[in-house]
Structures are given as C-alpha cells and as structure tokens.
Write an enzyme that holds these catalytic residues in place. Structure first.
Site, PDB file in Angstrom:
ATOM      1  CE  LYS A 161      -2.601   2.507   2.981  1.00 32.09           C
ATOM      2  NZ  LYS A 161      -2.767   2.992   4.372  1.00 32.09           N
ATOM      3  CG  ASP A 172      -7.373   4.181   2.614  1.00 29.57           C
ATOM      4  OD1 ASP A 172      -8.476   3.659   1.475  1.00 29.57           O
ATOM      5  OD2 ASP A 172      -8.013   5.211   3.532  1.00 29.57           O
TER       6      ASP A 172
END
Ligand code: SF4
Length: 216
Positions: free
Chosen positions: A121, A139
């Site tokens: 991420k 997220d």
C-alpha cells in the site's frame, strides 16, 4: 445495475463531487512523501501533517536522516503511534536509499517494497502520488466502500485492489483512489450503517431504501 454500471456511476459522481484531488499528506518530494506515508500507518493524515514540519526541519533528505539518532526521530514522531518501529524503519530505509539508490527513492514496486516498513500500500501511494504511475492503494475506506458498493466480492485488500483495477480505467486510478478516500472520510464513518444514508448508496441500491421503508 450491473457491477460495471455501478463502477461507471461511482467514477462519474465522485469526479463531480471532488474535481480537485489534493494529496492529503504534506510533503516536498518523493522522499518526504515516503516518510509521511510510513508515518500514516495507524494514524490520521492530520496527525502526520502536525509532526512532519518538525521532522523535515530536522532532516528532509535520506543523507540527513541517516545521521539523526533513532531516539531523536522517535521523540518527534511519537504522537503518530508505533514510534519505535517507525523511527527504526525511517532511519534504516534512509541509509539504504543512500547506500543502494544514490540517495533517491526508487521508482519500482519491487525496490520500494524491499525497503524496511514499506508494504504494497505504501509503495502504491508513492508510485501513484510521487511518480504518477497508475496504482490503486487500498486503505480501510476504499476496502469498505468497495464492499458497500458491491464493486468487489473479495474479503481481502488484495482482492479488492484486483477487482477495482479491472473495473476502472487505468487512467482514472490515481485520482479515483483519492476521491473514494475523500468520500469515505466525509460520509462513510457510521459503523453498522445499513447502506441507506448517503447519496451514492441510495442511487446504487434503491431497493435497500424500499426494504427499510417497508419494514417501518
Ligand atoms: S450509506 Fe453512506 S455511510 Fe452507509 S455504507 Fe453507504 S456510503 Fe457508507
């Protein structure tokens, strides 16, 4: 509506709602963005933006950061949480950038994800927001909304990312992921929401509204 039709509506409506897509984490370049993203784990962007001015006044390049004591980094970033691990990682990755990458942040997922504390991420945020490479960092907001909007059937973040990448044009990924985060922060904070409150859910699933109304 099919999944593709829902995706097209979400893409279009979010572009209307959030024409501008400012990057939420304050930064000066790829390195300071990388540090800010690393600090944002288990913290809010606002919380990170409060500590980064002091942090970058102390050191805003890998060369300067690797010379700062880990304890001094930790003292500044303490409000962001997980400060011992984050301070160690920031120090270690700064040294690696200097020793192995000429003091620059590398521009591949493989090299970024090999840095301490940098997962997929974080690498995706840096690739997307610092280098403009199409990526889709997922997220908690994006993961939850993709499920709420039935754009993914997967339970894992990895599956959500793969599904969203298939559904949306590659050229939209970088702005769209920010727009979904903006929408989630503004609207989708209610825990246990029945999916009948906000405009996008109501438009995508009019039957949910009917079901609730009938119950009453
Ligand atoms: S109605 Fe709003 S708060 Fe509820 S799930 Fe949908 S987006 Fe989230």
């Amino acid at each position: 509506m099919t999944r593709a039709e829902r995706a097209a509506f979400v893409d279009r409506r979010l572009a209307e709602l959030y024409p501008a897509t400012p990057i939420p984490l304050d930064h000066r370049d790829a390195y300071t963005l990388l540090v800010a993203v690393l600090l944002s784990a288990q913290s809010t962007d606002k919380g990170v933006n409060k500590v980064t001015p002091s942090m970058f006044a102390l050191a805003d390049t890998p060369e300067k950061m690797m010379r700062v004591l880990v304890a001094d980094i930790q003292a500044i970033i303490r409000p962001c949480g997980l400060s011992p691990a984050k301070a160690r990682n920031i120090s270690a990755l700064s040294r690696i950038l200097v020793e192995q990458h000429g003091g620059q942040v590398p521009q591949t997922f493989e090299e970024l994800e090999a840095l301490p504390g940098v997962g997929h991420k974080t690498a995706s945020v840096v690739m997307s927001q610092a280098f403009g490479v199409p990526a889709f960092p997922v997220d908690t907001h994006i993961h939850r909304l993709a499920q709420r909007w039935k754009l993914t059937s997967g339970r894992s973040v990895e599956q959500t990312e793969a599904d969203l990448k298939k559904l949306f044009p590659r050229a939209h990924w970088n702005r769209l992921h920010l727009r979904i985060i903006f929408y989630g922060r503004e609207h989708c904070t209610a825990r246990g929401c029945d999916g009948t409150v906000c405009e996008i859910c109501r438009t995508l699933f009019p039957e949910r509204k009917r079901a609730v109304t009938t119950k009453k």
